[in-house]
Write an enzyme that holds these catalytic residues in place. Sequence first.
Site, mmCIF file in Angstrom:
data_model
loop_
_atom_site.group_PDB
_atom_site.id
_atom_site.type_symbol
_atom_site.label_atom_id
_atom_site.label_comp_id
_atom_site.label_asym_id
_atom_site.label_seq_id
_atom_site.Cartn_x
_atom_site.Cartn_y
_atom_site.Cartn_z
ATOM 1 C CG HIS A 12 37.360 46.941 42.726
ATOM 2 N ND1 HIS A 12 38.203 46.008 42.163
ATOM 3 C CD2 HIS A 12 38.014 48.115 42.607
ATOM 4 C CE1 HIS A 12 39.302 46.596 41.740
ATOM 5 N NE2 HIS A 12 39.221 47.888 42.017
ATOM 6 C CG HIS B 257 37.979 54.170 36.987
ATOM 7 N ND1 HIS B 257 38.127 52.865 36.570
ATOM 8 C CD2 HIS B 257 38.557 54.222 38.224
ATOM 9 C CE1 HIS B 257 38.738 52.154 37.496
ATOM 10 N NE2 HIS B 257 39.029 52.954 38.508
ATOM 11 C CD GLU C 40 40.907 49.104 39.219
ATOM 12 O OE1 GLU C 40 41.423 49.590 40.239
ATOM 13 O OE2 GLU C 40 39.669 49.172 39.004
#
Length: 279
Positions: free
Chosen positions: A12, A192, A239
């Site tokens: 996202h 990330h 996430e």
Amino acid sequence: MARMLGTVMTSHVPAIGGAIAKGLQQDPYWKPFFDGFPPVRDWLAKQRPDVVVLVYNDHGLNFFLDKMPTFAVGAAPEYRNADEGWGIPTLPPFRGDPALSWHLIESLVGDEFDLVTCQEMVVDHAFTLPMALCWPDLKWPVRVVPVCVNTVQAPLPSAARCWKFGQALGRAIASWSGDERIVVMGTGGLSHQLDGTRAGFINKDFDLRFMESMVADPDWATKFSTTEIVEQAGTQGVELLNWLIARAALPGKARRVHANYHIPISNTASGLMVLEPAR
């Protein structure tokens, strides 16, 4: 009885919104990412879901560092997005499903998960961009139930706790008395890190192992502590807990319908998967 159609798991990254707004889908930088989504749209068109239960993490619209619930579930009749400072365009509102939301909340609390229930809620890029990627005409054919997970402020829920939460979410969906066709979506990651000495960190090997585990060994990530996940996937790569919840909500073995992996998109490893129950 509700029918679980499968799960969609995707990244996202905020920059996706700008790329959509500027029509950059065929730009060489973006094309490998956007080319992953037509098979997802085809699958959704064939499956015709009524509801998407969307597992994501809030980026400061509802919850900030002073008030950060571990798990929160939306129970509003409608959800709107707001600009988080990225200039992401405002999208049409999303229809909620309060009756289903309250059923899920009551079932999850019955399974001893202490939730924040939100009768008013705004949604950010972690929610809106995956929806826009799946339905690019922005005419949402589904109702939505937002499920928000803390992946920001320590202490985070462990991967093992998130797996159990996903299993409980799957049981709650299965026990719903309606005849809705339901897809669970998990959004975020993959690896990330946006800050610190490891800014720009991407771990392709770990990402691909994690994606493969969604089919072959779905609770594989639960063997890692939160610190170990951050070491492997980066600070924001944690996430992937949202993916883990979405996968755990799909009981039993799963069949991979589609997958795509591309790096980098705005210093982020982009993953995409569609799974459905193995027949």
